[in-house]
Write an enzyme that holds these catalytic residues in place. Structure first.
Site, short mmCIF file in Angstrom:
data_model
loop_
_atom_site.label_atom_id
_atom_site.label_comp_id
_atom_site.label_asym_id
_atom_site.label_seq_id
_atom_site.Cartn_x
_atom_site.Cartn_y
_atom_site.Cartn_z
N GLU A 31 35.59 7.69 48.52
CA GLU A 31 34.64 6.75 48.22
C GLU A 31 33.38 7.23 48.70
O GLU A 31 32.00 6.93 47.69
CB GLU A 31 34.95 5.34 48.98
CG GLU A 31 34.11 4.23 48.47
CD GLU A 31 32.61 3.86 49.30
OE1 GLU A 31 31.79 3.12 48.84
OE2 GLU A 31 32.67 4.84 50.22
N GLU A 32 33.00 7.66 49.55
CA GLU A 32 31.77 8.19 50.24
C GLU A 32 30.99 8.97 49.52
O GLU A 32 29.66 9.12 49.84
CB GLU A 32 32.06 8.78 51.65
CG GLU A 32 32.68 7.59 52.61
CD GLU A 32 31.67 6.71 53.17
OE1 GLU A 32 30.52 6.53 52.37
OE2 GLU A 32 31.90 5.87 53.82
N HIS A 49 27.71 5.71 58.97
CA HIS A 49 26.93 6.74 58.50
C HIS A 49 26.18 7.31 59.59
O HIS A 49 25.48 8.48 59.23
CB HIS A 49 26.20 6.68 57.39
CG HIS A 49 26.97 5.91 56.06
ND1 HIS A 49 26.55 5.88 54.77
CD2 HIS A 49 28.28 5.52 55.87
CE1 HIS A 49 27.31 5.48 54.00
NE2 HIS A 49 28.50 5.14 54.68
N HIS A 103 39.09 2.60 51.96
CA HIS A 103 39.09 3.70 51.83
C HIS A 103 39.20 4.70 53.05
O HIS A 103 38.88 4.31 54.03
CB HIS A 103 37.94 4.26 50.98
CG HIS A 103 36.53 4.23 51.54
ND1 HIS A 103 35.88 5.17 52.79
CD2 HIS A 103 35.71 3.19 51.50
CE1 HIS A 103 35.03 4.62 53.05
NE2 HIS A 103 34.70 3.37 52.38
N ASP A 113 34.03 2.38 59.00
CA ASP A 113 33.68 2.85 57.97
C ASP A 113 34.70 3.85 57.12
O ASP A 113 34.26 5.06 57.20
CB ASP A 113 32.25 2.98 57.34
CG ASP A 113 31.97 3.33 55.84
OD1 ASP A 113 32.86 2.84 55.14
OD2 ASP A 113 30.83 3.68 55.39
N ASP A 151 38.78 8.00 53.13
CA ASP A 151 37.57 9.13 53.39
C ASP A 151 36.42 8.65 54.21
O ASP A 151 36.09 7.60 54.31
CB ASP A 151 37.18 9.76 52.15
CG ASP A 151 36.35 8.89 51.23
OD1 ASP A 151 37.02 7.68 51.12
OD2 ASP A 151 35.15 8.90 50.86
#
Length: 431
Positions: free
Chosen positions: A139-140, A401, A76, A108, A78
């Site tokens: 996705e996030e 994150h 992904h 990520d 995003d």
């Protein structure tokens, strides 16, 4: 198969990291469209796939159907939001320090996107087996609307082997196959004790404070050693490789003198047992707090559910516990977000051979304490498919994150090589 082009790999990643493709409410849509357009540009012959209410996914197919098994490569583009606090450099200006490239999404999961690209480029986009690619753009944010696409177009992602490049090795340079994902459910707990706020000088000491009641209730979820104290939960022991405690303490950033919580091996606690966490509290902020007895307080509680446990039974057990331990007769309201099911992933032989060949060392079989709803849904829709979860998001320093997210470029190159070798392994096995 040509060698992985490490320079192009880094160049592609830097271009993607510069785009603040955040798919959360309150952030502009334009960067998401820019990132989607760049992914489409980098994948020859690709097209957009509409996702209801979200930025598009990008889809491509290479190789001839029927030439061995069909493989789906997923990642992904995003990313999580990136508040500048704590960052040592601009989160959307890729910065090289040592062998690590820093920036939001560097690990990520833009590393997964460029890893797939590099593997396909090693075959000049003519892989030896039929290969599908799907790069998601939302996705996030947790809305999981890609699942609507899976349900509406089940043939789109149908494959014999689904490769999810949204994970990482347990330790930098140590090839790892993930074989379990925990399920994940949430409960929003609201306690009310008073009709309205009261002056703490006039009423404190007799009037029940909702925040204090909530703190007492949440504390009952664990015993003094940090073990989950909810009756009726089914835990087990981990049969695969263990995660050494010194490595875990370093990776988690546990402060000196602070103990880990719970009992059993680290692997047991992470991959074979329930975990209960408090994700957030609604209560007055410390700054500006008044002298009041608080009438209502709220918390969000997360439950991670291990393989072998029933997610409905687990969530019911936690809800029963909360209702049974509510202090002082406080009015309790619980909203339950149903848990996803834990998932077992077969350790695919071709994937293990590819990892071992790329890293030159034996493969560790471990679990993941996390939950990826898309993977669970793919397992339901395509029950005959094998699923491989790996990537360049190492547990040592990737900081996904968080501030100062980064990817080790050697690890990224090795994962890209692993993808390419997997396609070769599958072709040779079919032959």
């Amino acid at each position: 198969m040509d060698p992985i082009d490490a320079e192009r790999l880094r160049e592609d990643l830097e271009r993607l990291v510069r785009i603040p493709s955040i798919a959360f409410d309150g952030h502009p849509r334009a960067p998401l469209d820019e990132a989607a357009a760049l992914v489409k540009e980098l994948l020859p012959g690709s097209r957009y796939v509409d996702v209801p209410g979200e930025a598009p996914s990008v889809y491509a197919e290479y190789g001839e159907p029927g030439t061995g098994p069909t493989v789906l490569l997923y990642a992904h583009y995003d990313v999580q939001p990136a508040p500048t606090e704590g960052w040592e450099s601009d989160p959307f200006e890729p910065t090289l320090r040592g062998n690590r490239l820093y920036g939001r999404g560097a690990a990520d999961d833009k590393s997964g996107v460029v890893g797939h690209l590099a593997a396909l480029r090693a075959y000049d986009f003519k892989p030896p087996v039929h290969t599908k690619v799907l790069i998601e753009g939302s996705e996030e944010n947790g809305r999981q609307r890609i699942l609507e696409v899976v349900d509406a177009q089940p043939d789109l992602m149908r494959a014999d082997l689904l490769v999810i490049a949204d994970g990482g090795n347990w330790k930098l340079g140590e090839p790892t196959l993930c074989t379990t994902l925990r399920g994940h459910g949430k409960l929003t707990v609201t306690l009310r004790t008073l009709e309205n706020a009261l002056h703490s000088g006039m009423f404190g000491g007799a009037a029940p404070d909702a925040l204090l009641a909530l703190v007492r209730l949440l504390a009952t979820l664990h015993d003094d050693d940090g073990n989950v104290a909810v009756k009726g939960l089914s835990d087990s022991t981990w049969a695969g490789a263990d995660l050494p405690e010194p490595d875990f303490r370093r990776q988690a950033g546990v402060l000196d003198g602070v103990s880990l919580i719970g009992g059993g091996s680290v692997a047991d606690r992470l991959w074979a047992s329930h975990a209960v966490s408090v994700l957030g509290l609604d209560a007055p902020a410390v700054e500006g707090a008044g002298n009041i007895v608080i009438p209502v307080a709220r918390a969000k509680v997360a439950v991670r559910i291990p393989q072998g446990a029933d997610p409905v039974d687990s969530m019911d057990a936690v809800e029963r516990h909360l209702r049974a331990h509510t202090p002082w007769g406080a009015a309790l309201d619980i909203e339950v977000e149903p848990a996803s099911s834990p998932l077992a992933l077969e350790a695919d032989a071709a994937a293990a051979r590819a990892l071992e060949a790329a890293y030159g060392k034996p493969v560790a079989v471990m679990g993941s304490g996390g939950s990826i709803p898309l993977v669970a849904r793919l397992a339901e829709v395509y029950p005959e498919a094998k699923i491989v979860l790996w990537g360049a998001q190492d547990s040592d320093a990737a900081q996904i994150h968080a501030a100062n997210e980064s990817v080790d470029l050697t690890e990224l190159e090795a994962i890209a090589r692993t993808h390419a070798l997997l396609l070769q392994q599958l072709a040779e096995s079919e032959g």
